[in-house]
Design an enzyme around this catalytic site. Structure first.
Site, PDB file in Angstrom:
ATOM      1  N   ARG A 167       0.837  -1.200   0.000  1.00 18.93           N
ATOM      2  CA  ARG A 167       0.000   0.000   0.000  1.00 18.93           C
ATOM      3  C   ARG A 167       0.872   1.250   0.000  1.00 18.93           C
ATOM      4  NH1 ARG A 167      -5.093   1.718  -1.280  1.00 18.93           N
ATOM      5  NH2 ARG A 167      -6.205   2.762   0.415  1.00 18.93           N
TER       6      ARG A 167
ATOM      7  N   THR B  15      -9.012   0.499  -9.891  1.00 17.31           N
ATOM      8  CA  THR B  15      -8.515  -0.703  -9.231  1.00 17.31           C
ATOM      9  C   THR B  15      -8.721  -1.896 -10.148  1.00 17.31           C
ATOM     10  OG1 THR B  15      -9.096   0.252  -7.088  1.00 17.31           O
ATOM     11  CG2 THR B  15      -8.737  -2.110  -7.116  1.00 17.31           C
TER      12      THR B  15
ATOM     13  N   THR C 181      -4.080  -1.098  -7.405  1.00 10.98           N
ATOM     14  CA  THR C 181      -4.844   0.135  -7.589  1.00 10.98           C
ATOM     15  C   THR C 181      -3.958   1.363  -7.758  1.00 10.98           C
ATOM     16  OG1 THR C 181      -6.626   1.485  -6.609  1.00 10.98           O
ATOM     17  CG2 THR C 181      -4.972   0.589  -5.100  1.00 10.98           C
TER      18      THR C 181
ATOM     19  N   GLU D  89      -6.038   4.035  -7.102  1.00 10.82           N
ATOM     20  CA  GLU D  89      -7.155   4.620  -6.343  1.00 10.82           C
ATOM     21  C   GLU D  89      -8.278   5.084  -7.254  1.00 10.82           C
ATOM     22  OE1 GLU D  89      -9.880   6.190  -3.843  1.00 10.82           O
ATOM     23  OE2 GLU D  89      -8.872   7.592  -5.151  1.00 10.82           O
TER      24      GLU D  89
ATOM     25  N   GLU E  60      -3.790   8.044  -3.969  1.00  9.70           N
ATOM     26  CA  GLU E  60      -4.164   7.194  -2.844  1.00  9.70           C
ATOM     27  C   GLU E  60      -4.415   7.946  -1.548  1.00  9.70           C
ATOM     28  OE1 GLU E  60      -5.659   3.955  -2.773  1.00  9.70           O
ATOM     29  OE2 GLU E  60      -4.015   3.831  -4.205  1.00  9.70           O
TER      30      GLU E  60
ATOM     31  N   ASP F 162      -7.773   8.500   0.024  1.00  5.69           N
ATOM     32  CA  ASP F 162      -8.434   7.433   0.767  1.00  5.69           C
ATOM     33  C   ASP F 162      -8.378   7.682   2.273  1.00  5.69           C
ATOM     34  OD1 ASP F 162      -9.749   5.701  -0.851  1.00  5.69           O
ATOM     35  OD2 ASP F 162      -8.263   4.111  -0.809  1.00  5.69           O
TER      36      ASP F 162
ATOM     37  N   SER G 199      -8.000   0.826   3.155  1.00  7.00           N
ATOM     38  CA  SER G 199      -8.494   0.332   1.873  1.00  7.00           C
ATOM     39  C   SER G 199      -9.628  -0.646   2.129  1.00  7.00           C
ATOM     40  CB  SER G 199      -7.365  -0.371   1.114  1.00  7.00           C
ATOM     41  OG  SER G 199      -7.855  -1.032  -0.037  1.00  7.00           O
TER      42      SER G 199
ATOM     43  N   GLY H  26     -13.641  -1.941  -6.978  1.00  5.08           N
ATOM     44  CA  GLY H  26     -14.958  -1.407  -6.667  1.00  5.08           C
ATOM     45  C   GLY H  26     -15.010  -0.451  -5.492  1.00  5.08           C
ATOM     46  N   GLY H  27     -13.863   0.057  -5.055  1.00  2.00           N
ATOM     47  CA  GLY H  27     -13.869   1.026  -3.973  1.00  2.00           C
ATOM     48  C   GLY H  27     -14.414   0.448  -2.694  1.00  2.00           C
TER      49      GLY H  27
END
Length: 583
Positions: free
Chosen positions: A116, A403, A421, A423, A440, A443, A467, A489-490
């Site tokens: 990440r 993503t 991803t 983002e 990112e 987020d 995430s 898909g968030g």
């Protein structure tokens, strides 16, 4: 069930691959594997020994080529990812990050790798606040230098390859380099997304690459060449991850972020050089006769999925396939409770004491499930799990759509589930050396404190944003691998993956049926049903149970592979351009 337009897109994409310029001759789509059967939908893929499921045919072919060359599941995932960066640039790439969950068939060990992105050392909790203390407009923050986190993907790929790879590192770059140089046809999906985006063309490099001189997107079938990306990949193939995280590539990344005309970022060369992958304990839990393992915090997705399934354990979901509105009712109620906990407790465990043991405690989850009644609760409150120490305030992050997911099983039975991803679609809209940088950091929660309590997912130096990505592996009761599954898909990812798991485990659907099933669920708001599918017929029954229903587009991109007595069976979400292929 109404079928999605993804099949038509794939037919057109296959035609483009067949008719594109000569250098693409080797990139043609393979015929459907023997044993594939269509029932008015995308055929389920079958294979005897190895399989790749990915969001683009060219990327899936690169992974299969790696497996055919004797590569491992990790080798194939790397080859897939590098091609995805090129052909699906809106979704993932070396300017972003990923979570990878690996199964070693020889040792029976599950390992999870956290790649990440991290906040720069100069980042502060008020990063996305205006001078008056109010949050910046979301897209203003996204399309800026402030949104860019330190990319983690390249270090992750190298880290996983060192532990599980079999092919030489440079060999995994060859197909992506070839496609970057020779070109690939713009797909209908890429063309459509380019036409919808209002920010990407503001970046000079992105405008020159993705758009025509008149400002319109490169048309479907246009052969897009990216020599700058080919050069970047060559450097990483020769020099390893260090070539990306040090000069001159790192310097160009830093310069692009800090030179943003509206909102420059504060990324430094030291931030990039200091990035490290984290090996974390996977989070595991049971559902009926199965054991499921996924990525732990800072990912919230597998935790939410395990909570949801535990709360559904007492419901006869197998029988309820015949009564989908009631099945969706229970599923949505479990989702409300899981998402309420997620919002309050889940964040980077290096910064926040996440009560993971308590959130997955069987007694706690039985108590949560007892709150589920015949009528919708509307909005759930977070629970009081045991083993918690510090109270924070929870705020959900924005929905991402940039993503992708990769599932692989190799010939030795090793498996990868990797969600990757940048983002948002096209990330920060900053392009450097042929690839896009992530956004990112949006987020994180924009508001760092509420009612005097720190928000668990607030911005802090070196922190990884929460995430919902949920790469998952499923095992039978005897410990043997059953499935690898995940989705983009968030914040809806947990619902997409949990739906697929219920379809596979309770409703005995094959992987293609499971990923294509209409999406549904709740993120502790309205009950969301996928527009244009059979789910539209469930509205009145759900409203009668007190649900506030919202019909919406729910563009998952789920990939799933299951291990059967006869080999492998795979499915790729027809909402996108993916395929599952194998040998």
């Amino acid at each position: 069930m109404q079928r999605h337009p993804g099949i038509l897109r794939k037919i057109l994409l296959a035609a483009l691959l067949l008719t594109a310029s000569a250098p693409l001759a080797s990139a043609q789509l393979a015929p459907a594997p023997e044993g594939a059967t269509g029932r008015g939908r995308q055929a389920v893929a079958t294979a005897a020994g190895s399989m790749v499921a990915a969001a683009n045919p060219l990327a899936a072919e690169a992974g299969r080529a790696a497996l055919r060359a004797g590569g491992s599941a990790v080798d194939a995932a790397i080859a897939v990812q590098l091609v995805l960066n090129l052909v699906e640039p809106q979704s993932s790439g070396i300017g972003g990050g990923a979570f990878l969950v690996h199964y070693d068939a020889a040792t029976k060990r599950v390992t999870s790798y956290d790649g990440r992105e991290t906040a720069p050392a100069a980042a502060r909790p008020d990063r996305f606040l205006r001078p008056d203390g109010t949050p910046m407009p979301f897209m203003e923050a996204v399309a800026s230098g402030r949104s860019v986190g330190v990319p983690g993907l390249v270090r992750l790929l190298e880290h996983a390859h060192a532990r599980h790879g079999r092919l030489p590192w440079p060999a995994l770059f060859e197909r992506a380099i070839q496609l970057a140089e020779d070109g690939f046809p713009v797909s209908p999906r890429l063309n459509g997304l380019l036409g919808q985006d209002a920010y990407l063309a503001r970046d000079p490099a992105a405008r020159a690459y993705f758009y025509q001189p008149d400002g319109t997107p490169r048309p479907v079938g246009h052969v897009l060449r990216n020599p700058a990306f080919a050069d970047t990949l060559r450097a990483i193939a020769r020099g390893g991850a260090a070539a990306f995280y040090e000069e001159p590539i790192a310097g160009d990344i830093v310069a692009a972020v800090r030179a943003h005309p509206a909102h420059p970022g504060d990324l430094t060369a030291e931030d990039l050089k200091g990035y490290a992958v984290k090996e974390r304990e996977p989070v595991c839990g049971s559902y009926r006769a199965y054991r499921l393992c996924g990525m732990g915090p800072p990912s919230s997705g597998p935790v939410a999925i395990l909570q949801m399934l535990a709360m559904l354990e007492g419901k006869d979901m197998g029988r309820l396939r015949a009564d989908m509105p009631l099945a969706v009712h229970w599923f949505s109620e479990a989702g409300r409770l899981a998402y309420a906990d997620r919002a309050l407790y889940l964040a980077d465990p290096d910064f926040v004491r996440v009560p993971l043991k308590g959130l997955l405690d069987a007694g706690y989850l039985r108590g949560r499930a007892a709150q589920m009644g015949g009528r919708s609760m509307g909005e759930a409150k977070p629970g009081e799990p045991p083993h918690r120490e510090t109270r924070h305030w929870g705020l959900a992050e924005a929905v991402e759509n940039g993503t992708s997911h990769i599932s692989v099983v190799d010939g030795q039975g090793n498996a990868v589930s990797m969600t990757t991803t940048i983002e948002g679609g096209f990330g920060s809209r900053i392009m450097v050396r042929g690839f896009l940088l992530n956004n990112e950091l949006t987020d994180f929660a924009f508001t760092p404190e509420v009612e005097g309590k720190p928000v668990a997912n607030r911005v802090e130096p070196g922190k990884r944003p929460r995430s919902t990505m949920a790469p998952m592996l499923v095992f039978r009761g005897d410990g043997s691998l059953l499935a690898t599954v995940g989705s983009p898909g968030g914040s809806a990812i947990a619902n997409f993956v949990a739906k697929t798991l219920v379809a596979l485990l309770d409703w005995d659907m094959d992987p293609q049926e499971a990923v294509d099933l209409a999406n549904f669920g709740s993120r502790n708001g309205p009950t969301e049903l996928e527009r244009g599918t059979e789910a539209e017929g469930w509205v009145s029954a759900l409203e009668a149970r007190g649900h506030r229903v919202e019909l919406m587009d729910m563009t998952s991109g789920t990939q799933a592979i299951i291990v059967t007595p006869d080999g492998l069976s795979g499915g790729a979400d027809t909402r996108r351009e993916g395929v599952a292929i194998g040998d």
